[in-house]
Design an enzyme around this catalytic site. Structure first.
Site, PDB file in Angstrom:
ATOM      1  N   ALA A  64     -11.351  14.295  16.709  1.00  8.63           N
ATOM      2  CA  ALA A  64     -10.222  14.472  17.606  1.00  8.63           C
ATOM      3  C   ALA A  64     -10.002  15.961  17.865  1.00  8.63           C
ATOM      4  O   ALA A  64     -10.610  16.817  17.224  1.00  8.63           O
ATOM      5  CB  ALA A  64      -8.973  13.834  17.007  1.00  8.63           C
ATOM      6  N   GLY A 109     -11.827  10.701  14.070  1.00 11.35           N
ATOM      7  CA  GLY A 109     -11.509   9.715  15.097  1.00 11.35           C
ATOM      8  C   GLY A 109     -12.733   9.074  15.711  1.00 11.35           C
ATOM      9  O   GLY A 109     -12.682   7.930  16.159  1.00 11.35           O
ATOM     10  N   GLU A 112     -13.639   6.307  13.524  1.00 14.29           N
ATOM     11  CA  GLU A 112     -12.690   5.208  13.690  1.00 14.29           C
ATOM     12  C   GLU A 112     -12.963   4.393  14.948  1.00 14.29           C
ATOM     13  O   GLU A 112     -12.763   3.172  14.958  1.00 14.29           O
ATOM     14  CB  GLU A 112     -11.272   5.768  13.687  1.00 14.29           C
ATOM     15  N   GLU A 132     -10.883  13.617   7.619  1.00 13.19           N
ATOM     16  CA  GLU A 132      -9.524  14.106   7.864  1.00 13.19           C
ATOM     17  C   GLU A 132      -8.910  14.792   6.649  1.00 13.19           C
ATOM     18  O   GLU A 132      -8.038  15.654   6.800  1.00 13.19           O
ATOM     19  CB  GLU A 132      -8.623  12.942   8.306  1.00 13.19           C
TER      20      GLU A 132
END
Length: 256
Positions: A64, A109, A112, A132
């Site tokens: 991200a 992300g 994910e 993260e």
């Protein structure tokens, strides 16, 4: 419909959604996530019988937009988390099978988004992980719930607590990738697989997908709701600010 950061292309009944920010290693920002939501809705409305998610250039989705996240408040972090969840949830609920063609980096992300797909095919050079923790936050788009269901509790905890990155061979062994192919064969193999999926009876495949998802739906929904709150609560903390600043400045973080 056209978007600046994503492309939606068709080959018969197969739709391919490509995150197209190669200069940023396809990192996800607000505009890209919103475009992905629109593209997924368009593909579903136009009757895709299989959908491929991939990234342009040498990366799947590197993560991200950390510069954007760095200064978010908990309230803004919640909105950011909700936006990412909306895309991952759209992938999971897409009315046809989805395949992540993981080329290169799939961190944070990006991992994910791959987790939210039904199937994952990795290129030999792929690296995947939930990184993260080194930013002072936790996965906020579903990994705390989806990852253990794929790789088991111990491996998921190691990946999330330590930010471990798995190479393609390890990811396949742990059940994160269904198969691994040479880099130059990834597109052809995924096209073949998506074509096979699209050729199956659409209503039966949809029923099968909904039935499989139903197995997780109750506990998963509660877990995802908790993850959203926990993710948002970390924004504004010293470790979140320091972790993201250290990443941007390319230095070691000094966590509390």
């Amino acid at each position: 419909m056209t978007w600046e950061a994503v492309r939606l292309e068709w080959d018969g009944d197969v739709a391919t959604l490509t995150v197209d920010r190669p200069d940023a290693l396809n990192a996800l920002n607000v505009e890209t996530l919103e475009a992905m939501n629109e593209a997924l809705a368009a593909a579903a409305n136009d009757g895709a019988r299989a959908l491929v998610l991939t990234g342009a250039g040498e990366s799947f989705i590197a993560g991200a937009d950390i510069k954007y996240m760095q200064s978010l408040s908990p309230e803004e972090g919640q909105e950011w988390g909700e936006l990412g969840h909306s895309v991952a949830d759209a992938l999971e609920a897409f009315p046809a099978p989805t395949v992540a063609a993981v080329n290169g980096y799939a961190f944070g992300g990006g991992c994910e988004m791959a987790l939210a797909c039904d199937l994952r095919v990795g290129a030999e050079s792929a690296l995947i992980g939930n990184t993260e923790i080194d930013l002072g936050i936790i996965p906020g788009w579903g990994a705390t719930q989806r990852l253990p269901r794929l790789v088991g509790d111990e491996t998921a905890r190691r990946m999330i607590f330590l930010g471990e990155r798995l190479d393609a061979e390890t990811a396949e062994r742990e059940g994160l990738f269904g198969e691994v192919v040479p880099d130059d064969e990834l597109d052809a193999r995924v096209a073949e697989l998506a074509g096979q999926l699209a050729a199956k009876p659409a209503f039966a495949v949809r029923a099968a997908k909904q039935s499989i998802n139903q197995h997780h739906e109750g506990p998963l929904a509660a877990g995802l709701a908790y993850e959203k709150r926990a993710f948002a609560s970390l924004f504004g903390s010293h470790d979140q600010r320091e972790g993201m600043a250290a990443f941007i400045e390319d230095r070691e973080a000094d966590f509390e």
